[in-house]
Design an enzyme around this catalytic site. Structure first.
Site, PDB file in Angstrom:
ATOM      1  N   CYS A  61     -68.628   1.560 -48.899  1.00 44.16           N
ATOM      2  CA  CYS A  61     -69.635   2.445 -48.320  1.00 44.16           C
ATOM      3  C   CYS A  61     -70.965   2.343 -49.053  1.00 44.16           C
ATOM      4  O   CYS A  61     -72.030   2.590 -48.470  1.00 44.16           O
ATOM      5  CB  CYS A  61     -69.136   3.884 -48.294  1.00 44.16           C
ATOM      6  SG  CYS A  61     -68.590   4.495 -49.906  1.00 44.16           S
ATOM      7  N   HIS A  98     -67.845   8.927 -52.020  1.00 44.23           N
ATOM      8  CA  HIS A  98     -68.262   8.277 -50.774  1.00 44.23           C
ATOM      9  C   HIS A  98     -69.775   8.353 -50.621  1.00 44.23           C
ATOM     10  O   HIS A  98     -70.405   9.343 -50.994  1.00 44.23           O
ATOM     11  CB  HIS A  98     -67.594   8.999 -49.598  1.00 44.23           C
ATOM     12  CG  HIS A  98     -67.767   8.303 -48.286  1.00 44.23           C
ATOM     13  ND1 HIS A  98     -67.325   7.020 -48.046  1.00 44.23           N
ATOM     14  CD2 HIS A  98     -68.348   8.717 -47.129  1.00 44.23           C
ATOM     15  CE1 HIS A  98     -67.613   6.677 -46.799  1.00 44.23           C
ATOM     16  NE2 HIS A  98     -68.241   7.684 -46.229  1.00 44.23           N
TER      17      HIS A  98
END
Length: 782
Positions: free
Chosen positions: A312, A736
């Site tokens: 990510c 994330h």
């Protein structure tokens, strides 16, 4: 139909184990075997070329003359909902294969004979086809290599000494020895104790009895029973190192406790699988205030990137960069043929253009039709997302961190991409888009005794600013962290440009008085990227702080932070003649760094490379370069710091570095610091952007005598927030990343905020909370 004489050519050979086979998506665009035309895999070099309207497979034939290709097309199998699920007979994890999910059709194409379906295949060609279909694909091969290099043995696994079994034949290996848990069980390889794992690692829960056993006994090495496979792979954890490791003698160590690898089956997820799963599930809100899921949006510039496993950080950086006009002008050329490259998958220019086309064209921004069968009708249907596996491998290869499958720092990755772009070959008609980020920071030093000053310029392409921590509360009884007073972006820039006192010896009056030091912008860039440092050292561990930073959508005037330069009544300091005696480390700063637990060689190197005068700068350098492969190589103390950029370097090597945009002073300094190794010098330049400061009397000069100060000193210096990268998680190496980008959406007045959460792309109304805790801010000069 005439027979094809190319099918029995003697040069046809099946792929070797070391050859890459690109049979999933085109190497020059994101068309794949799932598209209507399928993918044509060259049977000479195994390049994958699309067979659709762009027909990159035919372009490959035109350029290289390879006549035969294997067309592969697959379609998703229909799910028979009325069929009952298959009964599970034992606890085991089995991976669903492509054969379970897809129907695959193949045929041979000959471009030379212009035959779309060659018949009468020779046995030689059939062997090649079988080799292509059975070969490990490029993306899977690279993923396996990345996972395999994740973990290494440590001194505790290598020197493991096991105790003699004491009734181990009667030991219950199905339950923790200290509680009733029957899952997430860890076997101590030293004494055979069985303890449950930590809940954050176990996925199914744990009471940390394995850790408690290690704390009580100092037994370091444990293996997770449910992760053991017949081929000898397993989760090995070293409590002494506090890291996952490998055990070269695992089979012997398990046999000591009566466990035979033959017939073992993996029954639980590995630590890495759970980490990837956790990172994919981080809850960036995808719902509105009334609880409805945000609707996905599709179109040009609205294509998501699928998560390759902890990727990510890459996806977020790519979305922000390709939103910029400089990157679009540089890499997005719809209708043009791809660059000429013998191996497109290994060509940086080709892969950047492939990414630009994939994310910007809108060709792939559509609901995932294959997901329809597996979703209920009321659920929101997102994109499939593009898999940037070729780009990830190319930009990360030979890098100790970015070549792995671990989560990485998005800011470090951004700088790594900048380095690759700058070092890549640019056509004369196209500019380097990183130039739009470049500017100069002016550093002013003044002796507080004689009042003389020195000015230096540092060329940069980013700023990393501290976020001041103003606590308004302490952790509560439940362990919830401190509360912090909100600050503004201007508060952060004020700290960045504030005067501070540093200890230096004055070369003019020879006093040991303090100097005042101040940084300000000499010039400012077209695109300004700011890294907000919300970390502080707690027990010498960088810990993330949730400090809100107020940033508005309206343009911000940063003119106040531009330098006015030397005044006419200021007297400049002479150059420090004492530097001829060689580098003399600041003993006071060295003692402070040593007191923090950093090794002496690293401390000296940090001081050497950050000016030998700034405690915070040296500490930040240490924290950001701890993983450098040469971090423990001592500096050459006999070489003066100022003379490290001397004139004794090979002029041919300096010229080579000049061609890459590296000026003479930087080239000489880099070559001196790396013993004349040009490849290491290139890495040195890009990993030490802040430590090369040239004395100035107004402007810097390039090798041709022309001014080359990047950026602009025009006023007003007004900037508008364009995009942000947000991070959720306690550490930059976990959690994330997502990107929020301001876009002009069809039928919408003004600019709208769009959330890129891997493959999920949605419009969001309010990002005020996200802006407060962003990790990277991208501003465009108005």
């Amino acid at each position: 139909m005439l027979p094809c004489f190319h099918t029995d050519a003697p040069e046809l050979r099946p792929p070797s184990a070391s050859q890459a086979v690109y049979r999933e998506d085109c190497t020059q665009c994101f068309d794949s075997i799932d598209d209507e035309g399928g993918l044509n895999v060259c049977l000479s070099c195994f390049n994958g070329g699309c067979a659709g309207p762009r027909d990159h497979a035919r372009l490959h034939f035109e350029r290289f003359g390879h006549p035969l290709a294997l067309n592969i097309r697959r379609t998703r199998k229909k799910v028979q909902r009325e069929e009952p699920p298959q009964k599970i007979s034992k606890l085991a994890i089995t991976a669903e294969t492509d054969e379970d999910r897809y129907d695959t059709n193949t045929h041979v194409v000959c471009f030379s004979c212009d035959q779309g379906n060659v018949e009468g295949l020779s046995s030689r060609l059939q062997t090649v086809i079988d080799g292509v279909l059975n070969a490990t694909t490029f993306s899977k091969k690279e993923e396996i290599k990345a996972w395999e290099q994740e973990f290494v043995p440590c001194e505790h696994t290598i020197s493991l000494v096991q105790e003699e079994p004491k009734g181990i034949e009667s030991q219950d290996l199905s339950q923790c020895s200290m509680c009733d848990l029957k899952q997430n069980l860890w076997l101590c390889l030293v004494c055979g104790n069985l303890g449950c794992g930590r809940s954050q690692f176990g996925g199914t829960g744990g009471n940390s009895h394995g850790l408690a056993h290690s704390d009580a006994t100092s037994h370091a090495i444990a293996v997770k029973l449910g992760s053991i496979t017949a081929d000898g792979s397993a989760d090995i954890y070293c409590y002494a190192c506090n890291e996952e490791r490998t055990d070269p003698d695992l089979a012997t160590h398990l046999a000591h406790w009566g466990i035979n690898l033959a017939g073992r089956e993996k029954t639980e997820k590995s630590l890495m699988e759970m980490q990837v799963e956790q990172n994919l599930k981080w809850d960036f809100s995808m719902t509105t205030e009334d609880g409805h899921e945000l609707n996905p949006i599709f179109g040009e510039g609205l294509t998501g990137l699928s998560n390759l496993g902890n990727s990510c950080y890459l996806s977020s950086v790519v979305q922000c960069l390709f939103d910029l006009p400089e990157f679009q002008r540089r890499y997005y050329h719809p209708g043009e043929k791809p660059p000429y490259a013998a191996t497109p998958a290994a060509d940086f220019e080709t892969q950047m253009r492939k990414l630009a086309d994939g994310t910007l064209s809108g060709r792939y921004s559509r609901p995932d039709k294959n997901a329809v069968a597996s979703r209920e009708s009321h659920e929101v249907l997102h994109q499939k997302g593009l898999a940037p596996s070729m780009f990830k491998h190319l930009v990360g290869r030979d890098h100790v961190e970015f070549s792995t499958m671990r989560q990485q720092d998005a800011f470090e990755f951004l700088l790594h991409v900048f380095k690759h772009i700058t070092l890549s070959k640019h056509p004369a008609s196209l500019i380097n888009p990183v130039d739009s980020f470049r500017f100069c920071i002016e550093q002013r030093l003044q002796c507080l005794n004689c009042k003389k000053v020195r000015y230096r310029l540092d060329e940069q392409d980013n700023i990393s600013i501290p976020v001041p921590a103003r606590r308004v509360g302490l952790p509560d009884d439940a362990g919830v962290g401190s509360l912090f007073e909100p600050v503004t972006l201007f508060d952060c820039l004020d700290v960045f440009t504030a005067e501070e006192n540093v200890d230096l010896r004055c070369p003019s009056c020879a006093s040991q008085e303090k100097f005042s030091k101040r940084s300000s912008f000499k010039t400012m860039p077209a695109q300004l990227v700011i890294n907000a440092r919300r970390f502080e050292l707690i027990n010498w561990v960088p810990t993330k702080l949730d400090i809100p930073v107020e940033v508005n959508d309206e343009p911000a005037d940063l003119t106040h932070y531009l330098s006015t330069g030397p005044s006419v009544d200021e007297e400049l300091l002479p150059e420090d003649e004492a530097s001829d005696a060689g580098f003399q480390v600041n003993t006071d700063l060295l003692s402070q760094l040593l007191g923090m637990g950093f090794p002496e060689i690293r401390c000296e190197k940090a001081l050497y490379l950050t000016g030998n005068s700034d405690m915070e700068a040296a500490m930040n350098w240490l924290l950001s370069h701890m993983d450098d492969p040469d971090i423990d190589e001592p500096i050459n103390k006999k070489q003066p710091a100022e003379n490290a950029a001397g004139h004794a370097q090979d002029p041919l090597k300096i010229a080579q570095l000049n061609e890459m945009g590296i000026d003479n002073a930087r080239a000489r300094r880099a070559l001196a610091a790396t013993d004349g190794d040009i490849n290491r010098a290139i890495d040195w330049v890009f990993s030490h952007p802040d430590d090369i400061a040239e004395p100035i009397d107004g402007q810097q000069l390039n090798s041709g005598g022309q001014t080359m100060t990047p950026g602009s000193d025009a006023i007003p210096a007004t900037y508008q927030l364009r995009s942000i990268i947000c991070h959720k998680g306690s550490s930059i190496h976990a959690g994330h990343y997502v990107a929020f980008v301001r876009k002009q959406l069809p039928g919408k007045p003004g600019l709208s905020w769009v959330l890129f959460n891997d493959e999920k792309v949605v419009e969001v109304e309010d990002v005020q909370e996200m802006k407060k805790f962003a990790y990277l801010y991208f501003f465009t000069r108005v």
